[in-house]
Design a protein around this motif. Structure first.
Motif, mmCIF file in Angstrom:
data_model
loop_
_atom_site.group_PDB
_atom_site.id
_atom_site.type_symbol
_atom_site.label_atom_id
_atom_site.label_comp_id
_atom_site.label_asym_id
_atom_site.label_seq_id
_atom_site.Cartn_x
_atom_site.Cartn_y
_atom_site.Cartn_z
ATOM 1 N N ASP A 59 61.854 8.872 54.451
ATOM 2 C CA ASP A 59 60.481 9.223 54.826
ATOM 3 C C ASP A 59 59.886 8.043 55.561
ATOM 4 O OD1 ASP A 59 60.575 11.717 53.629
ATOM 5 O OD2 ASP A 59 59.916 10.936 51.696
ATOM 6 N N VAL A 60 59.366 8.296 56.746
ATOM 7 C CA VAL A 60 58.797 7.251 57.581
ATOM 8 C C VAL A 60 57.418 7.707 58.028
ATOM 9 C CG1 VAL A 60 59.080 5.960 59.734
ATOM 10 C CG2 VAL A 60 61.089 6.584 58.414
ATOM 11 N N GLU A 61 56.488 6.784 58.054
ATOM 12 C CA GLU A 61 55.164 7.116 58.556
ATOM 13 C C GLU A 61 55.288 7.553 60.017
ATOM 14 O OE1 GLU A 61 52.309 7.143 56.818
ATOM 15 O OE2 GLU A 61 53.510 6.655 55.068
ATOM 16 N N PRO A 62 54.787 8.719 60.370
ATOM 17 C CA PRO A 62 54.938 9.223 61.741
ATOM 18 C C PRO A 62 54.427 8.263 62.810
ATOM 19 C CG PRO A 62 54.073 10.932 60.312
ATOM 20 C CD PRO A 62 54.111 9.665 59.508
ATOM 21 N N GLU A 63 53.361 7.533 62.515
ATOM 22 C CA GLU A 63 52.830 6.628 63.528
ATOM 23 C C GLU A 63 53.754 5.434 63.799
ATOM 24 O OE1 GLU A 63 50.897 6.025 59.545
ATOM 25 O OE2 GLU A 63 50.939 7.705 60.919
ATOM 26 N N LYS A 64 54.737 5.215 62.953
ATOM 27 C CA LYS A 64 55.687 4.120 63.177
ATOM 28 C C LYS A 64 56.822 4.524 64.110
ATOM 29 C CE LYS A 64 54.675 1.641 58.987
ATOM 30 N NZ LYS A 64 55.132 1.053 57.760
ATOM 31 N N LEU A 65 57.021 5.807 64.281
ATOM 32 C CA LEU A 65 58.068 6.312 65.174
ATOM 33 C C LEU A 65 57.410 7.206 66.214
ATOM 34 C CD1 LEU A 65 60.884 7.263 62.633
ATOM 35 C CD2 LEU A 65 60.743 5.228 64.047
ATOM 36 N N THR A 66 56.799 6.604 67.192
ATOM 37 C CA THR A 66 56.040 7.380 68.170
ATOM 38 C C THR A 66 56.887 7.864 69.342
ATOM 39 O OG1 THR A 66 55.342 5.353 69.271
ATOM 40 C CG2 THR A 66 53.855 6.265 67.597
ATOM 41 N N THR A 67 58.047 7.237 69.554
ATOM 42 C CA THR A 67 58.887 7.647 70.684
ATOM 43 C C THR A 67 60.244 8.149 70.209
ATOM 44 O OG1 THR A 67 59.934 5.498 71.041
ATOM 45 C CG2 THR A 67 57.820 5.889 72.170
ATOM 46 N N VAL A 68 60.887 8.876 71.087
ATOM 47 C CA VAL A 68 62.241 9.368 70.832
ATOM 48 C C VAL A 68 63.182 8.189 70.583
ATOM 49 C CG1 VAL A 68 64.221 10.481 71.956
ATOM 50 C CG2 VAL A 68 61.952 11.535 72.067
ATOM 51 N N GLY A 69 63.047 7.139 71.373
ATOM 52 C CA GLY A 69 63.918 5.971 71.228
ATOM 53 C C GLY A 69 63.815 5.312 69.870
ATOM 54 N N GLN A 70 62.592 5.211 69.343
ATOM 55 C CA GLN A 70 62.416 4.614 68.019
ATOM 56 C C GLN A 70 63.099 5.461 66.949
ATOM 57 O OE1 GLN A 70 58.146 4.551 68.124
ATOM 58 N NE2 GLN A 70 58.070 2.342 68.522
ATOM 59 N N ALA A 71 62.946 6.764 67.053
ATOM 60 C CA ALA A 71 63.584 7.651 66.075
ATOM 61 C C ALA A 71 65.102 7.602 66.210
ATOM 62 C CB ALA A 71 63.077 9.078 66.258
ATOM 63 N N PHE A 72 65.587 7.576 67.450
ATOM 64 C CA PHE A 72 67.031 7.515 67.643
ATOM 65 C C PHE A 72 67.601 6.211 67.095
ATOM 66 C CE2 PHE A 72 70.804 6.246 70.062
ATOM 67 C CZ PHE A 72 71.669 7.213 69.571
ATOM 68 N N ASP A 73 66.903 5.109 67.276
ATOM 69 C CA ASP A 73 67.382 3.829 66.727
ATOM 70 C C ASP A 73 67.558 3.917 65.216
ATOM 71 O OD1 ASP A 73 67.530 2.643 69.225
ATOM 72 O OD2 ASP A 73 65.592 1.624 69.039
ATOM 73 N N LEU A 74 66.648 4.596 64.545
ATOM 74 C CA LEU A 74 66.755 4.771 63.098
ATOM 75 C C LEU A 74 67.997 5.590 62.753
ATOM 76 C CD1 LEU A 74 65.554 4.508 60.229
ATOM 77 C CD2 LEU A 74 64.251 6.583 60.713
ATOM 78 N N VAL A 75 68.195 6.688 63.471
ATOM 79 C CA VAL A 75 69.376 7.527 63.240
ATOM 80 C C VAL A 75 70.651 6.739 63.545
ATOM 81 C CG1 VAL A 75 70.632 9.569 64.054
ATOM 82 C CG2 VAL A 75 68.174 9.711 63.632
ATOM 83 N N ALA A 76 70.663 6.029 64.660
ATOM 84 C CA ALA A 76 71.847 5.255 65.055
ATOM 85 C C ALA A 76 72.212 4.222 63.994
ATOM 86 C CB ALA A 76 71.613 4.570 66.406
ATOM 87 N N ALA A 77 71.212 3.582 63.423
ATOM 88 C CA ALA A 77 71.469 2.587 62.371
ATOM 89 C C ALA A 77 72.093 3.261 61.142
ATOM 90 C CB ALA A 77 70.167 1.866 61.993
ATOM 91 N N LEU A 78 71.601 4.435 60.787
ATOM 92 C CA LEU A 78 72.148 5.142 59.619
ATOM 93 C C LEU A 78 73.561 5.649 59.870
ATOM 94 C CD1 LEU A 78 68.991 7.150 58.542
ATOM 95 C CD2 LEU A 78 70.069 5.281 57.289
ATOM 96 N N VAL A 79 73.839 6.009 61.116
ATOM 97 C CA VAL A 79 75.157 6.526 61.476
ATOM 98 C C VAL A 79 76.147 5.379 61.692
ATOM 99 C CG1 VAL A 79 76.419 7.864 63.217
ATOM 100 C CG2 VAL A 79 74.194 8.626 62.439
ATOM 101 N N GLY A 80 75.605 4.211 62.037
ATOM 102 C CA GLY A 80 76.463 3.051 62.235
ATOM 103 C C GLY A 80 76.977 2.879 63.653
ATOM 104 N N VAL A 81 76.193 3.342 64.651
ATOM 105 C CA VAL A 81 76.594 3.118 66.029
ATOM 106 C C VAL A 81 75.865 1.885 66.558
ATOM 107 C CG1 VAL A 81 77.197 5.501 66.537
ATOM 108 C CG2 VAL A 81 74.881 4.731 66.956
ATOM 109 N N ASP A 82 76.574 1.123 67.394
ATOM 110 C CA ASP A 82 76.020 -0.118 67.916
ATOM 111 C C ASP A 82 75.028 0.131 69.028
ATOM 112 O OD1 ASP A 82 77.638 -1.612 66.217
ATOM 113 O OD2 ASP A 82 79.288 -1.623 67.656
ATOM 114 N N ASN A 83 74.169 -0.870 69.221
ATOM 115 C CA ASN A 83 73.186 -0.805 70.330
ATOM 116 C C ASN A 83 73.857 -0.966 71.657
ATOM 117 O OD1 ASN A 83 70.981 -0.363 68.750
ATOM 118 N ND2 ASN A 83 70.504 -2.513 68.511
#
Length: 83
Positions: A59-83
């Motif tokens: 659960d994340v405060e919606p105002e902390k993830l205002t862009t698609v990129g911010q949300a994708f970075d969170l997913v990428a970190a959980l999935v374990g893909v590199d930047n």
């Protein structure tokens, strides 16, 4: 899965829930202003991403993830893909 593949899956989930073209799902797109995603859509997107990636998004405060990129970075970190 590399970052490009992960973003492709991510954008497909978002596009399906919002009934938009995947080309609109870009890192700089803002959820509410650019994609017209309301709070219900965000919940549906979260569920779709949990299923697609076999993860549990926190659960994340919606105002902390205002862009698609911010949300994708969170997913990428959980999935374990590199930047």
């Amino acid at each position: 899965m590399d970052r490009a593949e992960a973003f492709s899956t991510f954008s497909e989930c978002v596009a399906e829930v919002l009934d938009i073209d995947t080309s609109e799902v870009v890192p700089d797109a803002r959820w509410r202003e650019d994609l017209d995603a309301d709070s219900l859509a965000v919940v549906e997107i979260t569920l779709a991403l949990n299923d697609a990636f076999a993860i549990k998004l926190p659960d994340v405060e919606p105002e902390k993830l205002t862009t698609v990129g911010q949300a994708f970075d969170l997913v990428a970190a959980l999935v374990g893909v590199d930047n």
